[in-house]
Design a protein around this motif. Sequence first.
Motif, PDB file in Angstrom:
ATOM      1  N   GLU A   1       0.827  -1.210   0.000  1.00 51.71           N
ATOM      2  CA  GLU A   1       0.000   0.000   0.000  1.00 51.71           C
ATOM      3  C   GLU A   1       0.859   1.258   0.000  1.00 51.71           C
ATOM      4  OE1 GLU A   1      -3.440   2.169   2.787  1.00 51.71           O
ATOM      5  OE2 GLU A   1      -2.623   0.204   3.329  1.00 51.71           O
ATOM      6  N   VAL A   2       1.887   1.284   0.845  1.00 54.35           N
ATOM      7  CA  VAL A   2       2.738   2.470   0.975  1.00 54.35           C
ATOM      8  C   VAL A   2       3.560   2.705  -0.288  1.00 54.35           C
ATOM      9  CG1 VAL A   2       4.713   3.427   2.217  1.00 54.35           C
ATOM     10  CG2 VAL A   2       2.838   2.384   3.486  1.00 54.35           C
ATOM     11  N   LEU A   3       4.187   1.644  -0.809  1.00 56.93           N
ATOM     12  CA  LEU A   3       5.022   1.816  -2.003  1.00 56.93           C
ATOM     13  C   LEU A   3       4.201   2.229  -3.212  1.00 56.93           C
ATOM     14  CD1 LEU A   3       7.546  -1.174  -1.744  1.00 56.93           C
ATOM     15  CD2 LEU A   3       7.778   1.168  -0.892  1.00 56.93           C
ATOM     16  N   THR A   4       3.009   1.660  -3.347  1.00 51.81           N
ATOM     17  CA  THR A   4       2.139   2.031  -4.462  1.00 51.81           C
ATOM     18  C   THR A   4       1.664   3.475  -4.318  1.00 51.81           C
ATOM     19  OG1 THR A   4       1.413  -0.254  -4.711  1.00 51.81           O
ATOM     20  CG2 THR A   4       0.015   1.446  -5.690  1.00 51.81           C
ATOM     21  N   GLN A   5       1.285   3.849  -3.108  1.00 47.71           N
ATOM     22  CA  GLN A   5       0.815   5.217  -2.848  1.00 47.71           C
ATOM     23  C   GLN A   5       1.882   6.250  -3.210  1.00 47.71           C
ATOM     24  OE1 GLN A   5      -0.329   5.832   1.226  1.00 47.71           O
ATOM     25  NE2 GLN A   5      -0.480   8.054   1.015  1.00 47.71           N
ATOM     26  N   HIS A   6       3.139   5.937  -2.937  1.00 46.27           N
ATOM     27  CA  HIS A   6       4.234   6.869  -3.212  1.00 46.27           C
ATOM     28  C   HIS A   6       4.860   6.657  -4.590  1.00 46.27           C
ATOM     29  CE1 HIS A   6       3.932   7.476   1.144  1.00 46.27           C
ATOM     30  NE2 HIS A   6       4.585   8.603   0.951  1.00 46.27           N
ATOM     31  N   ARG A   7       4.256   5.770  -5.404  1.00 41.10           N
ATOM     32  CA  ARG A   7       4.699   5.532  -6.785  1.00 41.10           C
ATOM     33  C   ARG A   7       6.177   5.122  -6.835  1.00 41.10           C
ATOM     34  NH1 ARG A   7       1.204   6.952 -10.591  1.00 41.10           N
ATOM     35  NH2 ARG A   7       2.823   7.274 -12.154  1.00 41.10           N
ATOM     36  N   ILE A   8       6.550   4.227  -5.937  1.00 40.55           N
ATOM     37  CA  ILE A   8       7.902   3.657  -5.952  1.00 40.55           C
ATOM     38  C   ILE A   8       7.964   2.558  -7.008  1.00 40.55           C
ATOM     39  CG2 ILE A   8       9.649   2.504  -4.547  1.00 40.55           C
ATOM     40  CD1 ILE A   8       8.917   5.297  -3.547  1.00 40.55           C
ATOM     41  N   LEU A   9       9.097   2.416  -7.651  1.00 38.32           N
ATOM     42  CA  LEU A   9       9.302   1.309  -8.590  1.00 38.32           C
ATOM     43  C   LEU A   9       9.552   0.048  -7.772  1.00 38.32           C
ATOM     44  CD1 LEU A   9      11.638   3.096 -11.155  1.00 38.32           C
ATOM     45  CD2 LEU A   9       9.201   2.623 -11.414  1.00 38.32           C
ATOM     46  N   TRP A  10       8.589  -0.876  -7.755  1.00 37.36           N
ATOM     47  CA  TRP A  10       8.721  -2.064  -6.915  1.00 37.36           C
ATOM     48  C   TRP A  10       7.878  -3.197  -7.487  1.00 37.36           C
ATOM     49  CZ3 TRP A  10       5.070  -4.835  -3.978  1.00 37.36           C
ATOM     50  CH2 TRP A  10       3.766  -4.340  -4.049  1.00 37.36           C
ATOM     51  N   GLU A  11       8.161  -4.412  -7.048  1.00 39.72           N
ATOM     52  CA  GLU A  11       7.330  -5.563  -7.390  1.00 39.72           C
ATOM     53  C   GLU A  11       7.635  -6.699  -6.427  1.00 39.72           C
ATOM     54  OE1 GLU A  11       4.646  -7.210  -8.058  1.00 39.72           O
ATOM     55  OE2 GLU A  11       4.577  -6.288 -10.060  1.00 39.72           O
ATOM     56  N   ARG A  12       6.609  -7.480  -6.152  1.00 36.40           N
ATOM     57  CA  ARG A  12       6.772  -8.675  -5.334  1.00 36.40           C
ATOM     58  C   ARG A  12       7.314  -9.813  -6.185  1.00 36.40           C
ATOM     59  NH1 ARG A  12       3.298 -13.093  -4.232  1.00 36.40           N
ATOM     60  NH2 ARG A  12       1.637 -12.162  -5.478  1.00 36.40           N
ATOM     61  N   TYR A  13       8.196 -10.614  -5.627  1.00 33.18           N
ATOM     62  CA  TYR A  13       8.678 -11.796  -6.333  1.00 33.18           C
ATOM     63  C   TYR A  13       7.554 -12.827  -6.398  1.00 33.18           C
ATOM     64  CZ  TYR A  13      13.491 -10.143  -6.333  1.00 33.18           C
ATOM     65  OH  TYR A  13      14.638  -9.417  -6.574  1.00 33.18           O
ATOM     66  N   ARG A  14       7.278 -13.301  -7.614  1.00 31.56           N
ATOM     67  CA  ARG A  14       6.206 -14.280  -7.811  1.00 31.56           C
ATOM     68  C   ARG A  14       6.716 -15.442  -8.649  1.00 31.56           C
ATOM     69  NH1 ARG A  14       1.340 -10.838 -10.273  1.00 31.56           N
ATOM     70  NH2 ARG A  14       3.069  -9.900 -11.426  1.00 31.56           N
ATOM     71  N   SER A  15       6.202 -16.621  -8.379  1.00 33.84           N
ATOM     72  CA  SER A  15       6.543 -17.805  -9.168  1.00 33.84           C
ATOM     73  C   SER A  15       5.624 -17.886 -10.385  1.00 33.84           C
ATOM     74  CB  SER A  15       6.372 -19.071  -8.325  1.00 33.84           C
ATOM     75  OG  SER A  15       4.989 -19.275  -8.032  1.00 33.84           O
ATOM     76  N   PHE A  16       5.983 -18.734 -11.343  1.00 35.27           N
ATOM     77  CA  PHE A  16       5.098 -18.959 -12.490  1.00 35.27           C
ATOM     78  C   PHE A  16       3.750 -19.487 -12.022  1.00 35.27           C
ATOM     79  CE2 PHE A  16       9.290 -19.673 -14.783  1.00 35.27           C
ATOM     80  CZ  PHE A  16       9.269 -18.439 -15.410  1.00 35.27           C
TER      81      PHE A  16
END
Length: 373
Positions: free
Chosen positions: A303-318
Motif C-alpha cells: 500500500e505504501v510503495l504504491t501510494q508513493h509511486r515507488i518502482l517495486w514488485e513482489r517476487y512471484r513464481s510462475f
Amino acid sequence: MSALLAGLRVVELSAYVATPLCGLTLAQLGADVIRVEPLGGAADRTRWPLSDDGTSLYWSGLNKGKRAIAVDLESEADRRRVADLIVGGGPCVVVTNTSRHADLGYDALSAQRPDLIHVLLDGRADGGAAVDYTVQAGTGFPLLTGTGSAPVNHVLPAWDVCAGLYLAVGLLAAERHRQLTGEGRSIRVALEDVALATAGNLGYLAEAQLTDHKRTKSGNTIYGTYGDDFETADGVRVMIVLLTERHWNKMLAATGLSDAFAGLSKTLGISFTTESDRYRHRDVITPLLARWFGQTPYAQVAEVLTQHRILWERYRSFAELSPTLRELALFGEIDQPGAGRHWAPKSPIQADGSRLDPRAAPEVGQHNDELLA
C-alpha cells in the motif's frame, strides 16, 4: 484487428528458440508462417516443459498460429518440394538456422526467385556452432550474475530471444526494401554477435577497455544505481529500484527515514543525491531500509510503495502468476492438442489498441495435403 502482415508468406526451417521466435513474432502480426520439419517432427518437439500427456509446451508456445509440413529433408525430391513451395507462389521469405542443404540456401533459391528474402541465423559470425548457453559463457555476463565465485548462466535464454527479434527486424527491413525495389536480400544474424553487440551497446565492453573498474558479482543490487530486494515482516520478498532523486525522496517519505538519512549525510559527510552516490553508499542505505521492511507486513508495504509511486514488485513464481493470466489483455484462451485449454500470450505489440487472438500450434505434418498437394 486488421493483420499488419497479412499476405506475407514465411517458410521457416528451424528449431529451438531464436528462429521459431522470429516466426512466431511474424505470425502473431498476421503473417502466414509455414514451419518445415523432418518426418516425425523436429527435435525440439519433445523439449521441456511438457504437459502431463507429454506434449512439449515449449514447442507449442513458440509455434502458435503457424502451419506445419513434415518432409524428408535428406531426400532431394522432398527438398525440391520445399523449394517449389518457396519459389512457386508469390513473394516469400525463408527463415532458417541451418545452411546444411545448399539447394535450400539463398544462392540456389534466389537464382529461381530474385525477389527472395532469405534470413539465416548463425551461431558465430564465422559460421561456427553456438547456442545461447555457450554464447553466455564467452561474453562475461555469467561472471557478474548471482553470488559466489562460480559463473552463473541466466535461466532466461536472453541471446536467443534477442536474436529472434533481430531476425524479425532484419526480415522486415528487407521486406520494406523489396516493396520499394522488387529486390530480394540475404540477411544473416549471428547469435554471438547479438550478445557482444549488446555488451558493447550497454557500455560494458567500453568500460573494460577504458577504465580500471573491477566489476564483481552483486546479487540483486543494480550496478551504478540503487536497487535491491527486501523481505517483509511476514516473509514476502520484494524488489525496489530508485533511479532518480525523486524516487529516492519518495522512498524516504514512504518509510519515514528522511530525517535519519539527513542526519547520516551530515554526520558522515556523504551525499545520497545522485545515482552514483546511492550506489557507492548502498552499504549504508540497505540496512536501514531492510529494518523498515522487516518490521512491516507485506500488505502495508504494498500500500505504501504504491501510494508513493515507488518502482517495486513482489517476487512471484510462475505458479502464482498463472491464475491472474485471464485478467490480462495480453492473454487469450486456446485449446492446444495434447496439452489442453490454457491461457496463451498474444503479441506484445498492439496495433490501434488491439491484437490478434492466439491460435494453437500445429501437429506434425498437419498441413502437408494443403500445402504440398
